[in-house]
Design a protein around this motif. Structure first.
Motif, PDB file in Angstrom:
ATOM      1  N   ILE A   1     -14.810 -87.093 -25.937  1.00  0.00           N
ATOM      2  CA  ILE A   1     -15.529 -85.785 -26.209  1.00  0.00           C
ATOM      3  C   ILE A   1     -14.591 -85.202 -27.296  1.00  0.00           C
ATOM      4  N   GLU A   2     -13.514 -85.568 -27.637  1.00  0.00           N
ATOM      5  CA  GLU A   2     -12.838 -84.682 -28.872  1.00  0.00           C
ATOM      6  C   GLU A   2     -13.245 -85.339 -30.289  1.00  0.00           C
ATOM      7  N   THR A   3     -14.112 -86.417 -30.342  1.00  0.00           N
ATOM      8  CA  THR A   3     -14.469 -87.190 -31.467  1.00  0.00           C
ATOM      9  C   THR A   3     -14.578 -86.221 -32.566  1.00  0.00           C
TER      10      THR A   3
ATOM     11  N   VAL B   1      -3.727 -87.396 -34.540  1.00  0.00           N
ATOM     12  CA  VAL B   1      -3.012 -87.537 -33.331  1.00  0.00           C
ATOM     13  C   VAL B   1      -3.261 -86.211 -32.550  1.00  0.00           C
ATOM     14  N   HIS B   2      -3.639 -86.505 -31.146  1.00  0.00           N
ATOM     15  CA  HIS B   2      -3.770 -85.365 -29.987  1.00  0.00           C
ATOM     16  C   HIS B   2      -3.274 -85.569 -28.916  1.00  0.00           C
ATOM     17  N   THR B   3      -2.358 -84.881 -28.379  1.00  0.00           N
ATOM     18  CA  THR B   3      -1.606 -85.194 -27.270  1.00  0.00           C
ATOM     19  C   THR B   3      -1.716 -83.686 -26.460  1.00  0.00           C
ATOM     20  N   HIS B   4      -1.192 -84.004 -25.389  1.00  0.00           N
ATOM     21  CA  HIS B   4      -1.049 -82.742 -24.469  1.00  0.00           C
ATOM     22  C   HIS B   4       0.492 -82.626 -24.066  1.00  0.00           C
ATOM     23  N   ALA B   5       1.304 -82.701 -25.189  1.00  0.00           N
ATOM     24  CA  ALA B   5       2.729 -82.745 -25.089  1.00  0.00           C
ATOM     25  C   ALA B   5       3.292 -81.675 -24.377  1.00  0.00           C
TER      26      ALA B   5
ATOM     27  N   ASN C   1      -3.196 -73.777 -24.045  1.00  0.00           N
ATOM     28  CA  ASN C   1      -3.531 -74.274 -22.820  1.00  0.00           C
ATOM     29  C   ASN C   1      -3.952 -75.862 -23.002  1.00  0.00           C
ATOM     30  N   HIS C   2      -3.686 -76.368 -23.862  1.00  0.00           N
ATOM     31  CA  HIS C   2      -4.564 -77.710 -24.200  1.00  0.00           C
ATOM     32  C   HIS C   2      -3.427 -78.739 -24.798  1.00  0.00           C
ATOM     33  N   GLY C   3      -2.972 -78.519 -26.015  1.00  0.00           N
ATOM     34  CA  GLY C   3      -2.181 -79.654 -26.656  1.00  0.00           C
ATOM     35  C   GLY C   3      -1.798 -79.514 -28.069  1.00  0.00           C
TER      36      GLY C   3
HETATM   37 ZN    ZN Z   1      -7.065 -83.011 -25.118  1.00  0.00          ZN
END
Ligand code: ZN
Length: 690
Positions: free
Chosen positions: A114-116, A128-132, A189-191
């Motif tokens: 959904i984050e496309t 790169v996307h993470t929830h570090a 609140n996400h990453g």
């Molecule tokens: Zn995310």
């Protein structure tokens, strides 16, 4: 945070292999993403179905776990079709999903994340996307912009919280366009999002920023106890803690089950030092109430955990009372929260806690299976670490109750849940099988494992049962099976085996009382010792384990099944089997009285009478074979054939045949049957139950 990139490992990899390699590096670190979370992408040139070259975005599929991602988990979407969307002002999630489905270069590819759009709208090749954890510790604070500025200066842009979707994607792209020097975007609140012209550089930019965040937090945590002084219950001694935990776990199972068997859960207990420190701290209450770190975390842990208030965690009755009160309070608060924010027609999900914290004891996570309870436990441990970090730099703050509601009831997340494998016949059940190392016990273990049960396998042959458990875990997934050394004649060991089930999975639903021995000898010559040994194993052994099992099953309150493996000899005894047949008859009588005494608790008790099961059987010792062959006047090699011809169906009886009968009694297929004998003997008229 370790930079795991290895020039050596990456050398010679193709573009797509590098993308998979990057996914595995990220997935390997729980401080970056939890199971199924985060996503990465790569812009590349691809051919469409007519062979025309086109720019494509390879992006992780929705719900794919990074650490096990494969090339096929990265669907390719045509960028030429996606990029014009940037001109739009808004789009619903459903429209985005529909639109993206039409942009797939390969029909039937997995659904893209959904984050496309977020990946597509950024111009750089690799995203790169993470929830570090470390980034969340900074962004889940009272004044996140100020904290982020202090740590990163102008290299990281903060984007206020918004659910993933069209608007967030656009806001991130605009933030990057207006901050050309930025190296990353912190989604509050996400990453974190970083980018690069290569797969390596986007990864390294990510790790660099996280390292900076970690150093900053570390400086502020140095020399102070993370959650302040222990003001609630100090942790009990390990032995006492586990005794109380095993006693109250079935209570938790009862309290968090919803209605029918499908609402049953299994539990996972965690009393590691970090958990005990947190649940015993004075800050735990406020932090728990502040809520889950991100929508992703929330999906597993729910918005809040339940922190139970006990006055004495060494007292089982008091802890049970506190749990009853706590779960009721949680359910009520959840229902109110749901009603306050629900849209018309929305159906409330399970209102019970997924994380139960008891000061002095530890943490239970609940779920439909051991995989789910383990993921939730990992996520909550991580939540604690993020809260500790946030608490060190500022005050921990999370999603508003309204945003949390949108996140839990977001259709895109509910879609992820629909990808879970279907439930099986013994899903959500915990079964203890005695004498599981060989023959019938082993066949039942295999059958139950295939039907989705969680298993506690016991035997005096610990190596045997341990090997079986390892094999079944290999086949069905880590943690589904556990092995216990257990002599059924030993009262303490039997109590410990059932306690092990309660501690490992939260309780017990099914007991298969199978362990037995087959001493032989005519009664005029039988030694007293042999006679007593048979009674101990074949009668008392069943009593002891059934007694323990019934106590746990009653506490859970949703019924259960006791299955006794007896023998055809109970109804049709033969010479030389006096000690065996008498003791096994006691087993059957025991099973029937258990049916009578426990019917009102929904506990069924039934008996399987097999005959002449040779394969893998511990009963048929070489002496017994020799002795039986002699008694029937045949050669030892003819023994199995002799027994086969003796029954009406002329059938060889195998352990698998007996396992079918055990499954029938263990499952809801026999929901209306108790106190019953089922024969698995090929038909022996003198042994017909009557
Ligand atoms: Zn995310």
């Amino acid at each position: 945070m370790e930079n795991r990139w290895s020039e050596q490992d990456a050398a010679g990899l193709s573009e797509v292999e590098l993308l998979v390699y990057q996914a595995h590096l990220i997935g390997a670190d729980p401080a970056l993403v939890t199971s199924g979370g985060g996503n990465i992408s790569l812009k590349a040139t691809r051919s469409d179905f007519r062979g025309r070259e086109t720019r494509a975005l390879l992006v992780k599929g929705s719900g794919v776990d990074m650490k096990s991602a494969q090339a096929r988990d990265f669907p390719a979407v045509g960028l030429e079709d996606v990029l014009p969307l940037f001109e739009r002002s808004d789009m619903s999630d459903e429209d985005v999903v529909d639109y993206l489905a039409r942009c797939l270069l390969e029909p039937g590819s997995p659904r893209p994340s959904i984050e496309t759009l977020l990946h597509a709208f950024l111009p750089q090749a690799s995203i790169v996307h993470t929830h570090a954890d470390a980034i969340l510790s900074l962004s889940n604070t009272h004044r996140p912009e100020k904290v982020l500025k202090e740590v990163f200066g102008n290299t990281v842009v903060a984007v206020p919280y918004r659910r993933p979707g069209f608007l967030l994607s656009k806001e991130v792209a605009e933030a990057v366009l207006t901050h050309p020097k930025a190296k990353g975007v912190a989604l509050l609140n996400h990453g974190l999002v970083t980018w690069g012209s290569t797969i390596q550089s986007s990864y390294e930019a990510h790790i660099d920023l996280i390292c900076q965040a970690e150093e900053y937090i570390q400086k502020r945590t140095m020399g102070r106890s993370v959650f302040g002084v222990t003001t609630a219950q100090a942790a009990l001694e390990p032995e006492q803690r586990r005794t109380v935990a095993a006693a109250v776990a079935p209570t938790i199972r009862r309290l968090v089950a919803s209605g029918n068997a499908r609402g049953r859960v299994v539990l996972r207990f965690d009393d590691s030092p970090v958990i005990l420190e947190f649940v015993g701290s004075g800050k735990a209450r406020d932090l728990v109430e502040a809520g889950a770190v991100t929508p992703d975390h929330l999906l597993n842990t729910k918005r809040t955990a339940l922190l139970v208030e006990t006055t004495d965690s060494s007292n089982v009755a008091e802890v049970r009372r506190a749990l009853e009160e706590g779960v009721a309070r949680y359910e009520q608060a959840y229902t109110q929260w749901f009603r306050r924010h629900a849209k018309a027609g929305q159906e409330m999900l399970d209102p019970h806690p997924r994380v139960v914290l008891v000061p002095g004891l530890g943490m239970w996570t609940t779920g439909r299976d051991v995989r789910a309870t383990t993921v939730t436990a990992d996520i909550y441990r991580q939540t604690i670490s993020i809260m500790a970090g946030a608490d060190a730099v500022d005050r921990y703050v999370s999603l508003s109750p309204e945003e949390a509601h949108k996140a839990e009831y977001w259709p895109q997340e509910l879609y992820k849940l629909s990808l879970l494998p279907p439930e099986r016949e013994l899903s959500r059940r915990i079964a203890l099988i005695t004498g599981a190392a060989h023959g019938i016990g082993q066949a039942i273990a295999r059958r139950f494992a295939a039907e989705g049960a969680h298993l506690v396998l016991t035997d005096v042959d610990y190596e045997g049962v341990e090997a079986l458990s390892a094999q079944l875990n290999e086949e069905h997934g880590a943690g589904w099976c556990t092995a216990v050394r257990h002599d059924v004649t030993n009262e303490a060991e039997t109590a410990a085996a059932v306690r092990h089930a309660a501690l490992t999975y939260g309780g017990l639903d099914i007991l298969v009382s199978n362990a037995g021995i087959a001493p032989t000898g005519t009664l005029d010559e039988l030694e007293l010792e042999e006679w007593e040994r048979s009674l101990q194993v074949n009668a008392t052994g069943h009593f002891l384990v059934a007694r323990e099992a019934v106590r746990v099953i009653r506490e859970q309150g949703f019924g259960g099944s006791l299955v006794f493996i007896a023998t055809k000899n109970v109804l049709a005894p033969g010479r030389g089997f006096g000690a065996y047949s008498a003791a096994k008859s006691a087993e059957v009588q025991l099973a029937r009285v258990l049916a009578i005494e426990n019917g009102s608790y929904g506990i069924r008790s039934n008996i399987v009478n097999p005959d002449a099961v040779f394969q893998g059987s511990g009963l048929w010792s070489p002496e017994l074979r020799r002795e039986r062959a002699e008694a029937h006047g045949i050669a030892e090699s003819e023994l199995e054939e002799f027994y086969r011809r003796r029954n009406l169906l002329q059938a060889y009886i195998t352990p698998t045949d007996v396992a079918q009968a055990a499954l029938f009694f263990a499952s809801d297929r026999s929901a209306k049957t108790t106190g019953c004998i089922l024969t698995v003997d090929g038909g022996v008229p003198e042994a017909f139950p009557r």
